[in-house]
Design an enzyme around this catalytic site. Sequence first.
Site, short mmCIF file in Angstrom:
data_model
loop_
_atom_site.label_atom_id
_atom_site.label_comp_id
_atom_site.label_asym_id
_atom_site.label_seq_id
_atom_site.Cartn_x
_atom_site.Cartn_y
_atom_site.Cartn_z
N LYS A 87 35.65 51.22 39.20
CA LYS A 87 36.34 51.39 40.46
C LYS A 87 37.35 52.44 40.49
O LYS A 87 37.80 52.86 41.63
CB LYS A 87 37.11 49.86 40.75
CG LYS A 87 38.26 49.74 40.35
CD LYS A 87 39.00 48.35 40.80
CE LYS A 87 40.14 47.89 40.23
NZ LYS A 87 40.70 46.90 41.04
N ASP A 88 37.89 53.08 39.32
CA ASP A 88 38.69 54.20 39.30
C ASP A 88 37.96 55.48 39.47
O ASP A 88 38.61 56.73 39.68
CB ASP A 88 39.66 54.36 38.25
CG ASP A 88 40.56 53.03 38.24
OD1 ASP A 88 40.96 52.54 39.26
OD2 ASP A 88 40.79 52.57 37.24
N ARG A 138 43.38 47.15 49.65
CA ARG A 138 42.26 46.16 50.04
C ARG A 138 42.76 44.83 49.88
O ARG A 138 42.59 44.06 50.94
CB ARG A 138 41.33 46.46 49.04
CG ARG A 138 40.27 45.59 49.09
CD ARG A 138 39.02 46.22 47.71
NE ARG A 138 39.78 45.97 46.72
CZ ARG A 138 40.14 44.55 45.73
NH1 ARG A 138 39.69 43.50 46.41
NH2 ARG A 138 40.73 44.94 44.72
N ARG A 139 43.54 44.49 48.86
CA ARG A 139 44.17 43.19 48.73
C ARG A 139 45.05 42.68 49.62
O ARG A 139 45.09 41.72 50.35
CB ARG A 139 44.91 43.26 47.24
CG ARG A 139 43.70 43.26 46.19
CD ARG A 139 44.27 43.17 44.84
NE ARG A 139 43.38 43.32 43.64
CZ ARG A 139 43.27 43.88 42.60
NH1 ARG A 139 44.68 44.58 42.20
NH2 ARG A 139 42.57 44.06 41.73
N ARG A 156 53.65 48.87 40.54
CA ARG A 156 52.94 49.87 39.91
C ARG A 156 53.06 49.68 38.25
O ARG A 156 53.90 48.83 37.99
CB ARG A 156 53.43 51.17 40.13
CG ARG A 156 52.89 51.65 41.45
CD ARG A 156 51.65 52.05 41.88
NE ARG A 156 50.93 52.69 40.86
CZ ARG A 156 51.08 53.96 40.64
NH1 ARG A 156 51.74 54.69 41.62
NH2 ARG A 156 50.43 54.78 39.96
N ARG A 162 53.68 45.31 34.84
CA ARG A 162 53.55 44.03 36.28
C ARG A 162 53.80 42.72 35.80
O ARG A 162 54.56 42.10 36.53
CB ARG A 162 52.25 44.27 36.58
CG ARG A 162 51.75 45.53 37.12
CD ARG A 162 50.42 45.78 38.10
NE ARG A 162 50.19 47.03 38.18
CZ ARG A 162 49.54 47.56 39.42
NH1 ARG A 162 48.87 46.60 40.05
NH2 ARG A 162 49.18 48.65 39.74
N CYS A 249 39.63 55.88 46.69
CA CYS A 249 39.86 54.55 46.14
C CYS A 249 41.26 53.69 46.77
O CYS A 249 41.39 52.58 46.69
CB CYS A 249 39.94 54.47 44.57
SG CYS A 249 41.57 55.72 44.13
C1 DPM Z 1 41.91 50.81 42.14
C2 DPM Z 1 42.83 49.71 42.66
C3 DPM Z 1 43.50 49.05 41.62
C4 DPM Z 1 43.44 49.84 40.55
C5 DPM Z 1 42.69 49.53 44.17
C6 DPM Z 1 41.98 48.13 44.60
C7 DPM Z 1 44.46 48.07 41.83
C8 DPM Z 1 45.66 48.73 42.33
C9 DPM Z 1 46.88 47.50 42.27
C10 DPM Z 1 41.18 51.56 42.74
N1 DPM Z 1 42.31 50.75 40.78
O1 DPM Z 1 41.51 47.42 43.65
O2 DPM Z 1 41.76 47.83 45.66
O3 DPM Z 1 46.53 46.53 42.14
O4 DPM Z 1 48.05 47.86 42.55
C11 DPM Z 1 42.68 49.06 38.26
C12 DPM Z 1 42.61 47.61 37.45
C13 DPM Z 1 41.40 47.91 36.79
C14 DPM Z 1 40.77 48.87 36.95
C15 DPM Z 1 43.74 46.84 37.66
C16 DPM Z 1 43.64 45.84 38.53
C17 DPM Z 1 40.63 46.61 35.90
C18 DPM Z 1 39.66 45.80 36.55
C19 DPM Z 1 38.41 46.63 36.62
C20 DPM Z 1 43.71 49.69 38.96
N2 DPM Z 1 41.33 49.92 37.82
O5 DPM Z 1 42.82 45.90 39.50
O6 DPM Z 1 44.15 44.86 38.52
O7 DPM Z 1 37.83 47.02 35.58
O8 DPM Z 1 37.48 46.43 37.56
#
Ligand code: DPM
Length: 320
Positions: A87-88, A138-139, A156, A162, A249
């Site tokens: 997702k990143d 999104r959330r 962050r 967190r 993203c």
């Molecule tokens: C991206 C988002 C977030 C990450 C945006 C989204 C969360 C940011 C936040 C694109 N990357 O999800 O809408 O919550 O402030 C990220 C996480 C993981 C990969 C952590 C998470 C782990 C889960 C995975 C940060 N990137 O989402 O809690 O591998 O899918």
Amino acid sequence: MAVSSPTRSIRIGSRKSQLALVQTYWVQKELQRHHPQHQFDVETMSTQGDKILDVALAKIGDKGLFTKELEVAMEQNQVDLAVHSLKDLPTNLPTGLILGCVTERVDPADALVVNKKHLDKQLDTLPEGAVIGTSSLRRLAQLRHHFPHLTFKDVRGNVNTRLKKLDEGEYDAIILAVAGLQRLDMSDRIHQVIPSEISLHAVGQGALGIECREGDEEVLALLKVLEHEPTRDRCYAERAFLRELEGGCQVPIGVNTEIEGDTLTLTGMVASLDGQTLLKDTISGPRESAEQLGRDLANRLREAGAGEVLAAIFAQIERG
Ligand code: DPM
């Protein structure tokens, strides 16, 4: 003395966060297990996304926040592949780099993690004004849509940071990916798995994407053992949907995918930041046309007004 033929040592690039390292070491171990003749080494580096922790995610230019430095290292031949949370990984990769493989997805859902004073609560029973920590638009948009009585605050830093802020009382609850908590062996912190009817997950959530140089046939062949075809098809549909909507993203776009036999079903949603407008639609079709399904669904949502919703958000982010 017998001279063994020299085998190339394969260098795997990774971010330095604990989650990134867990994911990378897993990939290293799997590759080593399947290819004992090769040697796999890990090289770590910090990315922009790891360094800028005091600015809201949405305000830092979007594309490649967590991937750029690793991509430069691949282009300069310092590493041969890079392991990312899919997702990143931006939907458009730099010329010369490709998504070499997508690994089997774990649960892509979001999770509610609460401060201990709310252990008896769920999302729908948290009190009026409860502060929810998330930096994901999104959330934020989806939860606002369903629970307008909650308030939201940026959070962050890595998962441990967190959780510490949550436990110290800065937030009543935070939202994290189930996948990240599981990989960090912190599943006990998952208080509620948020159903997809309330929060559609991010594109690629729960899967790892391995990026490598286009034309590096040796690396591409080695990666085949980690490819999970159903996950790949689902994520290709999701990524095509996001790409077609030109969302980076940092946009309130969510998805859900399912595969049954040869049929792939994709649900996509675009929401306004206040949660008042939420456009959602579902498409089904042959799995082999995964990317076309993603593009078609994006165009349907655009016809329903998604372009205007996104344009308003980009303008809002610009203004700060
Ligand atoms: C991206 C988002 C977030 C990450 C945006 C989204 C969360 C940011 C936040 C694109 N990357 O999800 O809408 O919550 O402030 C990220 C996480 C993981 C990969 C952590 C998470 C782990 C889960 C995975 C940060 N990137 O989402 O809690 O591998 O899918």
